[in-house]
Design a protein around this motif. Sequence first.
Motif, PDB file in Angstrom:
ATOM      1  N   SER A  98       0.772  -1.350   0.096  1.00  0.00           N
ATOM      2  CA  SER A  98      -0.051  -0.043   0.035  1.00  0.00           C
ATOM      3  C   SER A  98       0.893   1.354   0.088  1.00  0.00           C
ATOM      4  O   SER A  98       0.522   2.198  -0.735  1.00  0.00           O
ATOM      5  CB  SER A  98      -0.875  -0.016   1.248  1.00  0.00           C
ATOM      6  OG  SER A  98      -1.871  -1.116   1.102  1.00  0.00           O
ATOM      7  N   ALA A  99       1.949   1.309   0.756  1.00  0.00           N
ATOM      8  CA  ALA A  99       2.843   2.344   0.862  1.00  0.00           C
ATOM      9  C   ALA A  99       3.531   2.711  -0.405  1.00  0.00           C
ATOM     10  O   ALA A  99       3.667   3.951  -0.994  1.00  0.00           O
ATOM     11  CB  ALA A  99       3.840   2.185   2.003  1.00  0.00           C
ATOM     12  N   LEU A 100       3.990   1.754  -1.114  1.00  0.00           N
ATOM     13  CA  LEU A 100       4.601   1.721  -2.365  1.00  0.00           C
ATOM     14  C   LEU A 100       3.617   2.089  -3.359  1.00  0.00           C
ATOM     15  O   LEU A 100       4.167   3.003  -4.407  1.00  0.00           O
ATOM     16  CB  LEU A 100       5.251   0.331  -2.650  1.00  0.00           C
ATOM     17  CG  LEU A 100       6.242   0.360  -4.021  1.00  0.00           C
ATOM     18  CD1 LEU A 100       7.272   1.230  -3.633  1.00  0.00           C
ATOM     19  CD2 LEU A 100       6.709  -1.224  -4.061  1.00  0.00           C
ATOM     20  N   ALA A 101       2.306   1.776  -3.345  1.00  0.00           N
ATOM     21  CA  ALA A 101       1.485   2.015  -4.438  1.00  0.00           C
ATOM     22  C   ALA A 101       0.956   3.616  -4.314  1.00  0.00           C
ATOM     23  O   ALA A 101       0.975   4.141  -5.275  1.00  0.00           O
ATOM     24  CB  ALA A 101       0.235   1.096  -4.319  1.00  0.00           C
ATOM     25  N   ILE A 102       1.144   3.979  -3.065  1.00  0.00           N
ATOM     26  CA  ILE A 102       0.726   5.351  -2.769  1.00  0.00           C
ATOM     27  C   ILE A 102       1.703   6.262  -3.501  1.00  0.00           C
ATOM     28  O   ILE A 102       1.409   7.246  -3.938  1.00  0.00           O
ATOM     29  CB  ILE A 102       0.608   5.606  -1.347  1.00  0.00           C
ATOM     30  CG1 ILE A 102      -0.793   5.099  -0.865  1.00  0.00           C
ATOM     31  CG2 ILE A 102       0.462   7.061  -0.934  1.00  0.00           C
ATOM     32  CD1 ILE A 102      -1.908   5.473  -1.353  1.00  0.00           C
ATOM     33  N   VAL A 103       3.176   5.908  -3.095  1.00  0.00           N
ATOM     34  CA  VAL A 103       4.060   6.547  -3.397  1.00  0.00           C
ATOM     35  C   VAL A 103       4.162   6.642  -5.240  1.00  0.00           C
ATOM     36  O   VAL A 103       4.121   7.791  -5.923  1.00  0.00           O
ATOM     37  CB  VAL A 103       5.575   6.168  -3.184  1.00  0.00           C
ATOM     38  CG1 VAL A 103       6.467   7.018  -3.549  1.00  0.00           C
ATOM     39  CG2 VAL A 103       5.484   6.361  -1.608  1.00  0.00           C
ATOM     40  N   ILE A 104       4.025   5.607  -5.623  1.00  0.00           N
ATOM     41  CA  ILE A 104       4.082   5.606  -7.177  1.00  0.00           C
ATOM     42  C   ILE A 104       2.766   6.034  -7.833  1.00  0.00           C
ATOM     43  O   ILE A 104       2.903   6.901  -8.563  1.00  0.00           O
ATOM     44  CB  ILE A 104       4.261   4.056  -7.698  1.00  0.00           C
ATOM     45  CG1 ILE A 104       5.622   3.601  -7.137  1.00  0.00           C
ATOM     46  CG2 ILE A 104       4.274   4.223  -9.062  1.00  0.00           C
ATOM     47  CD1 ILE A 104       6.051   2.059  -7.534  1.00  0.00           C
ATOM     48  N   GLY A 105       1.678   5.533  -7.425  1.00  0.00           N
ATOM     49  CA  GLY A 105       0.420   6.062  -7.776  1.00  0.00           C
ATOM     50  C   GLY A 105       0.258   7.806  -7.676  1.00  0.00           C
ATOM     51  O   GLY A 105      -0.456   8.109  -8.531  1.00  0.00           O
ATOM     52  N   SER A 106       0.751   8.219  -6.563  1.00  0.00           N
ATOM     53  CA  SER A 106       0.362   9.631  -6.321  1.00  0.00           C
ATOM     54  C   SER A 106       1.206  10.449  -7.285  1.00  0.00           C
ATOM     55  O   SER A 106       0.683  11.457  -8.054  1.00  0.00           O
ATOM     56  CB  SER A 106       0.774  10.018  -4.954  1.00  0.00           C
ATOM     57  OG  SER A 106      -0.021   9.538  -4.121  1.00  0.00           O
TER      58      SER A 106
END
Length: 295
Positions: A98-106
């Motif tokens: 979730s943290a990795l997806a938030i960084v990349i997705g944002s």
Amino acid sequence: MPAGERARWWLGRTAIYTALIVWTVVCLFPIYWTLTTSFKAAPNVMRGDLVPWLDYAIDWRGWRSIGLSPDTIFQTSTVRDEFMKRFMNSLVVSLGASALAIVIGSLAAYGLTRFRYRWLWLRNADISFFFLSQMILPPVVLALPFLVLYRELDLRDTLAGLVMLYTLMVLPIVIWIMRDQFDAIPVELEEAALVDGLSTWGAFFAIVLPIALPGMVAAFVLSMILCWNEYFFAALLASTNSSTLPVMVASQTGSQGISWWSMAALSTAAILPLIVVAIALERYIIKGMTAGAVK
């Protein structure tokens, strides 16, 4: 207010609240059924008894089977140790992905809302739709490719492998949520920050990020729930070292049938952290999910 208009107002309000109450009961009943089943004995499960202390007496058999009953909680239990191992695996994988997806997705969503891309016939809208289309693909279609790829890269039965896979799984959702968040933030705020001397990254971190924080929290919680509950890839690619809670819940079967009480106890213990997180971050989730709805 005339009597007829007042009556229609009360009738409308009553209908709305009745529908909301019915829908609340429908949504919460599976949680209630799971919780009460964890305190039932086999005959009570088969009879479908619903109300504890009224239809049946409390039985700790389900919680005892995973070493979490009052009489076993302070004793050595291999089942409880296995549960805690699976719990920590789920926690690490869910938080990491979730943290990795938030960084990349944002970052991806910010780029799609602030810059114009063109590659062949693809534009920003096409790229956004491409990300969304990845959610349409059934997971079973990817089973064989990921199985072969992870075997070649020696990523089977590793937490890192699940984190990377789950990041890809929730990334489209994060991009779409954050795209709406950034799209609702006026560009003039960033232009004013640039005039004041901030760089593009400085304006992003100082101006845009604090405003979009509720949306990021909502996307993070939604991603964590999806990763926490994912079963297919966890059962396919994990075995001894990185197996997660959903796999353990689904394994409560034997030659005598399904151990509903054990499965219910495991499910209850598994969803409690999500409930706590959702309650703690409720105001951020509501702000995040409603931001951009009205401009």
